[in-house]
Design an enzyme around this catalytic site. Structure first.
Site, PDB file in Angstrom:
ATOM      1  CE  LYS A  43      -3.545   2.318   2.725  1.00  9.73           C
ATOM      2  NZ  LYS A  43      -4.549   2.236   3.776  1.00  9.73           N
ATOM      3  CD  GLU A  62       9.189  -5.901   7.310  1.00 11.32           C
ATOM      4  OE1 GLU A  62       8.929  -4.779   6.784  1.00 11.32           O
ATOM      5  OE2 GLU A  62       8.915  -6.183   8.490  1.00 11.32           O
ATOM      6  N   GLY A  81      -4.901  -1.838   4.819  1.00  5.91           N
ATOM      7  CA  GLY A  81      -4.073  -2.953   4.356  1.00  5.91           C
ATOM      8  C   GLY A  81      -4.702  -4.311   4.614  1.00  5.91           C
ATOM      9  NE  ARG A  82      -6.468  -3.917  10.776  1.00  8.11           N
ATOM     10  CZ  ARG A  82      -5.844  -2.758  10.925  1.00  8.11           C
ATOM     11  NH1 ARG A  82      -4.689  -2.547  10.318  1.00  8.11           N
ATOM     12  NH2 ARG A  82      -6.348  -1.793  11.674  1.00  8.11           N
ATOM     13  CD  GLU A  89      -1.896  -4.382  11.437  1.00 12.24           C
ATOM     14  OE1 GLU A  89      -0.698  -4.702  11.572  1.00 12.24           O
ATOM     15  OE2 GLU A  89      -2.410  -4.211  10.324  1.00 12.24           O
ATOM     16  CG  HIS A 101      -3.809 -35.954  16.133  1.00  9.79           C
ATOM     17  ND1 HIS A 101      -3.994 -37.219  16.663  1.00  9.79           N
ATOM     18  CD2 HIS A 101      -4.823 -35.769  15.241  1.00  9.79           C
ATOM     19  CE1 HIS A 101      -5.044 -37.785  16.095  1.00  9.79           C
ATOM     20  NE2 HIS A 101      -5.573 -36.921  15.237  1.00  9.79           N
TER      21      HIS A 101
HETATM   22  O1  F6P Z   1       3.246  -2.821   9.776  1.00 10.78           O
HETATM   23  C1  F6P Z   1       1.893  -3.064   9.669  1.00 10.78           C
HETATM   24  C2  F6P Z   1       1.393  -2.765   8.295  1.00 10.78           C
HETATM   25  O2  F6P Z   1       1.290  -1.401   8.110  1.00 10.78           O
HETATM   26  C3  F6P Z   1       0.069  -3.446   8.044  1.00 10.78           C
HETATM   27  O3  F6P Z   1      -1.002  -2.745   8.544  1.00 10.78           O
HETATM   28  C4  F6P Z   1       0.081  -3.599   6.569  1.00 10.78           C
HETATM   29  O4  F6P Z   1      -0.857  -4.522   6.139  1.00 10.78           O
HETATM   30  C5  F6P Z   1       1.504  -4.029   6.352  1.00 10.78           C
HETATM   31  O5  F6P Z   1       2.247  -3.281   7.295  1.00 10.78           O
HETATM   32  C6  F6P Z   1       2.057  -3.826   4.976  1.00 10.78           C
HETATM   33  O6  F6P Z   1       2.009  -2.494   4.569  1.00 10.78           O
HETATM   34  P1  F6P Z   1       2.195  -2.100   3.065  1.00 10.78           P
HETATM   35  O7  F6P Z   1       1.104  -2.716   2.265  1.00 10.78           O
HETATM   36  O8  F6P Z   1       2.137  -0.599   3.038  1.00 10.78           O
HETATM   37  O9  F6P Z   1       3.539  -2.599   2.597  1.00 10.78           O
END
Ligand code: F6P
Length: 533
Positions: free
Chosen positions: A197, A203, A255-256, A341, A372
């Site tokens: 987003k 990452e 995002g979620r 979240e 299990h």
């Molecule tokens: O760190 C949390 C967060 O902001 C989430 O809410 C979101 O889904 C995720 O990181 C990824 O964010 P982006 O889509 O901006 O990379």
């Protein structure tokens, strides 16, 4: 804490010792304490909620303004007050709607992007868009959190509908993730989607560079095999991705909550635009149900009220999501983000401390595997874990129908065992049959007692199709909304993730040895010393 909560607390005190099983002396209980929507049945009769409890819970929902706030959400009011944003993921699955935000109809660009997604997916799936080595065989989605969990969960869930390229997901900044996913893929026939987003998430951007370098070893123009999904068009073009393969969305999609739009591109590539439209239709059907069904028969409202009853009223701190549907194996992880979240907050919308606990810890694994592993604690541990079972009437493997029957019987057996338990007298009789007597019989029998009286709900559906998955996800989204409204929190921000991100950035030069650990606590300093290379 208002009067409604106080009434629920006093009611709970009066029924706390009652056994849920006794409530079934009412032959109509299973029918009364269940609700249905578009072929889906939600049974909450195996909880200690009775007619009084239900009416108190419904009154709580009414007093909290759930109906008014629901309409505010659907119509584009900026209910995400700490970020000044509307919350309109529902518009992504109701493309003919008219939704006005800040005096502007927001739907034309949504429809345009959706049409471009469909066309792009058709081009990829039919080979008109190809990689340097020919037709795209594999798609790698790079994203994390909401830009990963939804598509990854749904692609797995809808395996019987796959007729497009294979989809893979890289999320973790741990290079092991990229290395393991890329091993065995042909860069010349791989399409990469950078899903972010913000297009700033460390990452995702780090993995995007890694994958670009991997592709550059064998592909002359790697950027030509990249697509991007983001709200930040300037950043996607700076990365070198041509605008025709950039699919944008607005900041009013959290995002979620974003898998319904361009973040769902990997899903659409895997199952095709028509089945993806069915997924949207399932979500829209649940939206319509949520908006129109009275609260006593409204699945999201009831699921939320059961959740509040167990967590805030009964004090059970966790809830287990237990899909008896192997393909929903990532649903618990997806719901962890969606629920924790969203409602894992400590202050109410007005910034005041909450007078009760916020959202519960959500966890789970598919059945029967969990049986299990951790069900021991659920049945005999000292803590009560409300369980949420999900199960389909039919699987997708008619030749293995006998296995589906086993699956269903296990699911029903677990909720029955949780409800019924096994008394000391029953356990003793079993031990006596084995020939035990006296103190040894008593000792062995006590290990075999199940307290029972442990609450569970069951969501039953016909079959896990794109439509059903859409219903399930929208159901849980609205559950989170209702719980959030009643708790008075903002379910649509996530400030709690920020501090760790800032500290991680500050730790990088320290781990590189470019800076000392001055100002760090003793533990962090010692761990830096141990871990730095
Ligand atoms: O760190 C949390 C967060 O902001 C989430 O809410 C979101 O889904 C995720 O990181 C990824 O964010 P982006 O889509 O901006 O990379």
């Amino acid at each position: 804490m208002n009067q409604h909560w106080a009434d629920l607390t006093s009611h709970h005190a009066t029924i706390e010792q009652r056994r849920i099983l006794d409530l079934f002396s009412d032959p109509a209980r299973a029918k009364t304490f269940s609700a249905a929507s578009d072929g889906m049945l939600f049974d909450y009769s195996k909880t200690n909620i009775d007619a009084t409890g239900l009416s108190l819970l419904l009154a709580l929902a009414k007093a909290a303004g759930v109906a008014e706030k629901r309409e505010a959400m659907f119509s584009g009011t900026k209910i995400n007050e700490t970020e000044g944003r509307a919350v309109l993921h529902t518009a992504l699955r109701n493309l003919s709607a008219n939704v006005v935000v800040d005096g502007k109809d927001v739907m034309p660009p949504v429809r345009e992007t959706y049409a471009r997604m469909r066309a792009f997916c058709d081009d990829v799936r039919e080979g008109r868009f190809a990689g340097q080595g020919g037709k795209i065989t594999d798609v790698v989605n790079i994203g994390i959190g909401g830009s990963d969990l939804g598509p990854a969960m749904a692609v797995l869930a809808l395996a019987p509908f796959h007729d497009g390229p294979r989809c893979h997901f890289i999320s973790n900044v741990d290079g092991a993730h990229a290395a393991d996913v890329l091993r065995g893929l042909n860069p010349q026939t791989t399409l990469v989607i950078i899903a972010s987003k913000t297009f700033t998430t460390i990452e995702t951007m780090t993995n995007a560079e890694t994958v670009r370098a991997w592709m550059a070893e064998q592909v002359a123009n790697p950027a030509a095999q990249f697509a991007a999904v983001s709200t930040a068009a300037d950043k996607t073009s700076a990365f070198g991705i041509s605008s025709e393969r950039v699919f944008g969305f607005e900041d009013w999609v959290g995002g979620r909550y974003s898998m319904w739009g361009p973040i769902g591109l990997a899903i659409m590539l895997a199952i095709g635009p028509d089945d993806f439209a069915q997924f949207l239709a399932g979500g829209a059907a649940m939206d319509a149900h949520f908006r129109t069904a009275d609260f006593g028969h409204n699945l999201p409202v009831l699921l939320a009220l059961v959740g509040l009853w167990h967590n805030q009223v009964c004090g059970h701190a966790t809830r287990a999501v237990l899909p008896y549907d192997q393909r929903l194996s990532r649903l618990p992880a997806y719901l962890q983000q969606l629920e924790m979240e969203s409602n894992g907050k400590r202050v109410s919308m007005d910034g005041k401390d909450l007078p009760y606990h916020s959202g519960p810890v959500v966890w789970g694994e598919p059945g029967t595997n969990g049986q299990h592993a951790f069900y021991q604690l659920i049945h005999q541990g000292t803590r009560v874990v409300p369980c949420e079972f999900l199960v389909a009437r039919r699987g997708h493997e008619p030749h293995l129908a006998h296995q589906h029957l086993l699956l269903v019987s296990n699911c029903l057996a677990q909720s029955e065992a949780l409800l019924r338990g096994r008394s000391l007298a029953e356990a003793s009789a079993i031990m006596a049959k084995k020939g035990l007597t006296g103190a040894e019989l008593e000792r062995q029998a006590r290990h075999r007692v199940f307290p029972g009286n442990r609450p569970s709900t069951t969501l039953a559906y016909e079959q896990l199709t794109p439509f059903t998955l859409g219903q399930i996800i929208a159901l849980y989204e609205h559950r989170v909304f209702v719980e959030g409204v009643i708790l008075g929190v903002n379910s649509y921000d996530q400030w709690g993730v920020e501090l760790g991100k800032e500290l991680a950035l500050a730790l990088q030069p320290i781990l590189e040895g470019k800076m000392g650990t001055a100002g760090k606590d003793g533990s962090t300093s010692a761990l830096v010393e141990f871990l730095k290379v």
